[in-house]
Write an enzyme that holds these catalytic residues in place. Sequence first.
Site, PDB file in Angstrom:
ATOM      1  N   ASP A  40       0.587  -1.564   0.268  1.00  0.00           N
ATOM      2  CA  ASP A  40       0.196   0.052   0.454  1.00  0.00           C
ATOM      3  C   ASP A  40       0.917   1.218   0.413  1.00  0.00           C
ATOM      4  O   ASP A  40       0.106   2.091  -0.858  1.00  0.00           O
ATOM      5  CB  ASP A  40      -1.021   0.012   1.348  1.00  0.00           C
TER       6      ASP A  40
ATOM      7  N   GLU B 238       2.354  -0.903   4.877  1.00  0.00           N
ATOM      8  CA  GLU B 238       0.828  -0.997   4.600  1.00  0.00           C
ATOM      9  C   GLU B 238       0.139  -0.328   5.512  1.00  0.00           C
ATOM     10  O   GLU B 238       0.516  -0.491   6.697  1.00  0.00           O
ATOM     11  CB  GLU B 238       0.868  -2.722   3.961  1.00  0.00           C
TER      12      GLU B 238
ATOM     13  N   LYS C  44      -4.138  -1.412   6.597  1.00  0.00           N
ATOM     14  CA  LYS C  44      -4.627  -1.978   6.279  1.00  0.00           C
ATOM     15  C   LYS C  44      -6.250  -1.971   7.588  1.00  0.00           C
ATOM     16  O   LYS C  44      -6.171  -2.171   9.053  1.00  0.00           O
ATOM     17  CB  LYS C  44      -4.695  -3.605   7.038  1.00  0.00           C
TER      18      LYS C  44
END
Length: 277
Positions: free
Chosen positions: A91, A111, A113
């Site tokens: 990401d 990342e 999430k």
Amino acid sequence: MAKKNQSKRLTNQHKQSQGVVGIFGDEAKLHDLTVGKISNLIIEQLEKEYPQLSFRYRKTIKKEEINEALQKVDKDLGQTLFVSNSSIKPDGGIIEVKDDNDNWRIVLVSEAKHQGKDIENILKGKLVGTANNQDLMAAGNAIERSHKNISEIANFMLSESHFPYVLFLEGSNFLTETISIKRPDGRIVKLEYNSGMINRLDRLTSANYGMPINTNLCKNKFVKHKDKTIMLQATSIYSQGNGGKWDAKKMFDIMIEVSKTSLKVLGSDIFNQITKK
């Protein structure tokens, strides 16, 4: 000796740095900044603090590159590739620094999430489930897709002594404490952090060998077992704990800390550039 001196130089530069002053203003409780945008701020900050070094940001790493890195470690590795253009795309992308031999070395992979909307649903008074009669939704397994990227970056960095992979978690599936949420009708719903129905943190801690979360684990740990020495590449997992959202400033602080840890580990390999007048 060079590496020790390099570490001292980096530490002194960190102390002299003005850090993140000017990057975040009063409005910086910014939940709409993606981890990728924060990565761009990170690289800007690194360029200011280490003007002698060259940094770059990229969004993907090809599987072909990963295999090439593995083959440099051992010729038996990195031989299998079925889809020639396959790649991974964390990401927040990948930040790298050029070393003294003109090789690009990873200093940060990130990342973020979100999984679990129980808090939002309860606050709205929304019931869930097949019959729309439940307060809580059983957690899914979407977060486990992160394991693929983690494993691939670990392969790519198998020859390194650091693993700067940062994973930010938010949402009701990543609670580390029990919380109570009030519905619009006044009823209180308790979310137990140790409920197997909603908590998915244990599905991810295999990526840090069960070591503490909310901890910078960038520097690889070497453990001895009998006659073996084993190198551990641990993901630095960060969770809000109470299901809340991360703000950009906190994420920035964690990401810059991990990036600088990477530079310290790489100290002797970027020594000539750092000491250049």
